[in-house]
Design a protein around this motif. Structure first.
Motif, PDB file in Angstrom:
ATOM      1  N   LYS A   1      56.877  36.246  59.472  1.00  0.00           N
ATOM      2  CA  LYS A   1      57.131  34.818  59.568  1.00  0.00           C
ATOM      3  C   LYS A   1      57.736  34.368  58.247  1.00  0.00           C
ATOM      4  O   LYS A   1      57.532  34.982  57.211  1.00  0.00           O
ATOM      5  N   ASP A   2      58.530  33.294  58.324  1.00  0.00           N
ATOM      6  CA  ASP A   2      59.178  32.788  57.128  1.00  0.00           C
ATOM      7  C   ASP A   2      58.139  32.228  56.170  1.00  0.00           C
ATOM      8  O   ASP A   2      57.246  31.462  56.557  1.00  0.00           O
ATOM      9  N   LEU A   3      58.271  32.615  54.909  1.00  0.00           N
ATOM     10  CA  LEU A   3      57.347  32.167  53.876  1.00  0.00           C
ATOM     11  C   LEU A   3      58.108  31.432  52.787  1.00  0.00           C
ATOM     12  O   LEU A   3      59.280  31.714  52.542  1.00  0.00           O
ATOM     13  N   SER A   4      57.428  30.531  52.120  1.00  0.00           N
ATOM     14  CA  SER A   4      57.996  29.816  50.981  1.00  0.00           C
ATOM     15  C   SER A   4      57.127  30.059  49.756  1.00  0.00           C
ATOM     16  O   SER A   4      56.049  30.656  49.850  1.00  0.00           O
ATOM     17  N   GLU A   5      57.611  29.587  48.596  1.00  0.00           N
ATOM     18  CA  GLU A   5      56.834  29.743  47.370  1.00  0.00           C
ATOM     19  C   GLU A   5      55.481  29.047  47.472  1.00  0.00           C
ATOM     20  O   GLU A   5      54.493  29.508  46.884  1.00  0.00           O
ATOM     21  N   ASN A   6      55.420  27.958  48.209  1.00  0.00           N
ATOM     22  CA  ASN A   6      54.159  27.217  48.347  1.00  0.00           C
ATOM     23  C   ASN A   6      53.103  28.007  49.105  1.00  0.00           C
ATOM     24  O   ASN A   6      51.901  27.758  48.952  1.00  0.00           O
ATOM     25  N   ASP A   7      53.530  28.960  49.943  1.00  0.00           N
ATOM     26  CA  ASP A   7      52.572  29.810  50.656  1.00  0.00           C
ATOM     27  C   ASP A   7      52.030  30.917  49.764  1.00  0.00           C
ATOM     28  O   ASP A   7      50.883  31.352  49.931  1.00  0.00           O
ATOM     29  N   LEU A   8      52.844  31.367  48.815  1.00  0.00           N
ATOM     30  CA  LEU A   8      52.483  32.524  47.999  1.00  0.00           C
ATOM     31  C   LEU A   8      51.802  32.152  46.692  1.00  0.00           C
ATOM     32  O   LEU A   8      50.820  32.793  46.292  1.00  0.00           O
ATOM     33  N   ILE A   9      52.305  31.122  46.022  1.00  0.00           N
ATOM     34  CA  ILE A   9      51.821  30.791  44.669  1.00  0.00           C
ATOM     35  C   ILE A   9      50.318  30.503  44.627  1.00  0.00           C
ATOM     36  O   ILE A   9      49.623  30.982  43.712  1.00  0.00           O
ATOM     37  N   PRO A  10      49.735  29.733  45.553  1.00  0.00           N
ATOM     38  CA  PRO A  10      48.280  29.499  45.484  1.00  0.00           C
ATOM     39  C   PRO A  10      47.464  30.794  45.532  1.00  0.00           C
ATOM     40  O   PRO A  10      46.458  30.930  44.826  1.00  0.00           O
ATOM     41  N   TRP A  11      47.901  31.770  46.335  1.00  0.00           N
ATOM     42  CA  TRP A  11      47.183  33.047  46.406  1.00  0.00           C
ATOM     43  C   TRP A  11      47.343  33.849  45.121  1.00  0.00           C
ATOM     44  O   TRP A  11      46.397  34.499  44.661  1.00  0.00           O
ATOM     45  N   LEU A  12      48.532  33.790  44.523  1.00  0.00           N
ATOM     46  CA  LEU A  12      48.741  34.462  43.241  1.00  0.00           C
ATOM     47  C   LEU A  12      47.843  33.885  42.161  1.00  0.00           C
ATOM     48  O   LEU A  12      47.222  34.616  41.373  1.00  0.00           O
ATOM     49  N   ILE A  13      47.753  32.568  42.119  1.00  0.00           N
ATOM     50  CA  ILE A  13      46.905  31.906  41.116  1.00  0.00           C
ATOM     51  C   ILE A  13      45.438  32.236  41.352  1.00  0.00           C
ATOM     52  O   ILE A  13      44.696  32.566  40.418  1.00  0.00           O
ATOM     53  N   GLN A  14      45.010  32.161  42.613  1.00  0.00           N
ATOM     54  CA  GLN A  14      43.602  32.429  42.928  1.00  0.00           C
ATOM     55  C   GLN A  14      43.217  33.855  42.571  1.00  0.00           C
ATOM     56  O   GLN A  14      42.179  34.096  41.917  1.00  0.00           O
ATOM     57  N   THR A  15      44.039  34.827  42.963  1.00  0.00           N
ATOM     58  CA  THR A  15      43.726  36.231  42.676  1.00  0.00           C
ATOM     59  C   THR A  15      43.747  36.508  41.179  1.00  0.00           C
ATOM     60  O   THR A  15      42.891  37.245  40.666  1.00  0.00           O
ATOM     61  N   SER A  16      44.695  35.919  40.460  1.00  0.00           N
ATOM     62  CA  SER A  16      44.766  36.114  39.005  1.00  0.00           C
ATOM     63  C   SER A  16      43.539  35.537  38.314  1.00  0.00           C
ATOM     64  O   SER A  16      42.968  36.177  37.413  1.00  0.00           O
ATOM     65  N   LEU A  17      43.113  34.358  38.724  1.00  0.00           N
ATOM     66  CA  LEU A  17      41.930  33.744  38.121  1.00  0.00           C
ATOM     67  C   LEU A  17      40.671  34.552  38.415  1.00  0.00           C
ATOM     68  O   LEU A  17      39.821  34.739  37.539  1.00  0.00           O
ATOM     69  N   LEU A  18      40.567  35.033  39.646  1.00  0.00           N
ATOM     70  CA  LEU A  18      39.414  35.869  39.993  1.00  0.00           C
ATOM     71  C   LEU A  18      39.386  37.152  39.166  1.00  0.00           C
ATOM     72  O   LEU A  18      38.309  37.621  38.767  1.00  0.00           O
ATOM     73  N   TYR A  19      40.569  37.690  38.886  1.00  0.00           N
ATOM     74  CA  TYR A  19      40.631  38.951  38.126  1.00  0.00           C
ATOM     75  C   TYR A  19      40.330  38.720  36.647  1.00  0.00           C
ATOM     76  O   TYR A  19      39.548  39.476  36.045  1.00  0.00           O
ATOM     77  N   PHE A  20      40.919  37.707  36.045  1.00  0.00           N
ATOM     78  CA  PHE A  20      40.816  37.545  34.598  1.00  0.00           C
ATOM     79  C   PHE A  20      39.473  37.001  34.139  1.00  0.00           C
ATOM     80  O   PHE A  20      39.071  37.270  33.009  1.00  0.00           O
ATOM     81  N   PHE A  21      38.784  36.245  34.964  1.00  0.00           N
ATOM     82  CA  PHE A  21      37.503  35.730  34.463  1.00  0.00           C
ATOM     83  C   PHE A  21      36.284  36.359  35.131  1.00  0.00           C
ATOM     84  O   PHE A  21      35.605  37.175  34.516  1.00  0.00           O
ATOM     85  N   PRO A  22      35.994  36.075  36.409  1.00  0.00           N
ATOM     86  CA  PRO A  22      34.731  36.629  36.934  1.00  0.00           C
ATOM     87  C   PRO A  22      34.732  38.147  37.002  1.00  0.00           C
ATOM     88  O   PRO A  22      33.763  38.785  36.593  1.00  0.00           O
ATOM     89  N   TYR A  23      35.843  38.734  37.480  1.00  0.00           N
ATOM     90  CA  TYR A  23      35.862  40.184  37.649  1.00  0.00           C
ATOM     91  C   TYR A  23      35.719  40.898  36.308  1.00  0.00           C
ATOM     92  O   TYR A  23      34.924  41.841  36.180  1.00  0.00           O
ATOM     93  N   THR A  24      36.463  40.469  35.316  1.00  0.00           N
ATOM     94  CA  THR A  24      36.406  41.124  34.002  1.00  0.00           C
ATOM     95  C   THR A  24      35.016  41.041  33.402  1.00  0.00           C
ATOM     96  O   THR A  24      34.504  42.020  32.840  1.00  0.00           O
TER      97      THR A  24
END
Length: 337
Positions: free
Chosen positions: A73-96
């Protein structure tokens, strides 16, 4: 001390240590429980992010003839960026942070059990008390070392990502030419693939070597005592990484092979869920499958750090033995003159 331990010998000693001491195995699995619970959430977020990134890049670079997308399905930056931010935040703070605490406890408890001079395995209470004493004195130093490791590893991952995106971008541009199927275009594409493939392999090998140094650096931060501090001070940061590099000299191939084994294991356990899209499953089976492979990853993580502790004591003993031989030789030479 005559022969260097191989990867299989390290893994055998790690397994023997775990199976011969039920209290140690139970403690290590228990302290891995918070990491296990968090990894289920993190892995589901990571699966979604990777899947959306894959679809978005394929869509933007027009790689449909190379990759076949499921449920495209067609995707835009608005569909991807929130997931990128969420995964990055989960990795850099709680996971570490959770991974750091788990690693510190695993290394401390494994060291206590491995260096115990008692004939019978240590009991749970004694094991917890000795491990807690080590952890409370070294946790801050381990945090500093882990920040260095996080910075270095993130730089390598950025290199992997840049190399992959550049290759896909060049591949998409080559499709715009009418003579894409000509011999010259095929040769150009083969050369580009060879260059980027070589870069990827070199980065993977370097990452394996550096991972061995980084892991040994964390073990050094937990176990190594600074002289003159009565065991209360530790070695951390760049000093710990430098000392770990010194300890690992002469064992580079063995350490590289061991790190690549655990890296391949972690990737292989993730691939079925990434391919089948477990995070998009509405029946709940996706969470179940994710929990299964996260459990395997946590068990592999325990074995890896116990093997790193065994490797640390083996390398340290060899370095100290060489140091003593040099000091004895220099003294003998002084007496002779």
């Amino acid at each position: 001390m005559d022969e260097k331990l191989s990867v299989m010998e390290l893994l055998k000693r790690a397994a023997k240590l775990l199976f011969s001491n039920i209290s140690l195995a139970f403690l290590l699995l228990l302290c891995s429980l918070p990491l296990f619970c968090f990894l289920i959430l993190f892995e589901l977020s990571l699966q979604t992010t990777i899947s959306l990134t894959y679809q978005f890049l394929s869509q933007e670079l027009d790689l449909g003839c190379y990759f076949f997308l499921q449920d495209h399905k067609d995707l835009s930056e608005n569909d991807l960026i929130p997931w990128l931010i969420q995964t990055s935040l989960l990795y850099f703070f709680p996971y570490t942070l959770i991974d750091l605490v788990t690693t510190t406890v695993i290394v401390a408890a494994s060291s206590v059990a491995y260096t115990s001079e008692e004939e019978e395995p240590l009991g749970m209470v004694c094991l917890v008390q000795r491990s807690a004493k080590i952890c409370q004195n070294r946790l801050v130093g381990c945090l500093i070392t882990s920040l260095y490791v996080l910075l270095l590893s993130t730089s390598v991952f950025f290199g992997f990502f840049s190399d992959s995106v550049n290759y896909l971008f060049i591949a998409s541009l080559s499709r715009d030419y009418e003579s894409f199927h000509s011999k010259a275009a095929i040769l150009f594409h083969a050369v580009v693939f060879l260059i980027h493939g070589t870069i990827f392999i070199v980065l993977a090998v370097k990452f394996g070597k550096w991972s061995a140094v980084w892991n040994m650096g964390l073990v050094v931060s937990v176990l190594e005592e600074e002289e003159g501090e009565d065991g209360k001070g530790g070695i951390y940061g760049t000093n710990a990484l430098s000392l770990s590099y010194w300890y690992g000299r002469g064992h580079e191939k063995r350490d590289l092979l061991m790190m690549l084994m655990f890296l391949v294991f972690a990737i292989a356990t993730r691939m079925p869920c990434l391919y089948s899209g477990c995070s998009f499953s509405s029946s709940g089976n996706g969470v179940l499958y994710t929990g299964l492979y996260v459990g395997l990853i946590c068990v592999g993580n325990v074995v890896k750090w116990v093997a790193c502790v065994v490797s640390y004591y083996d390398c340290r003993a060899r370095v100290l033995e060489k140091k003593d031989d040099v000091e004895i030789g220099s003294k003998a030479k002084g007496f002779a003159t």
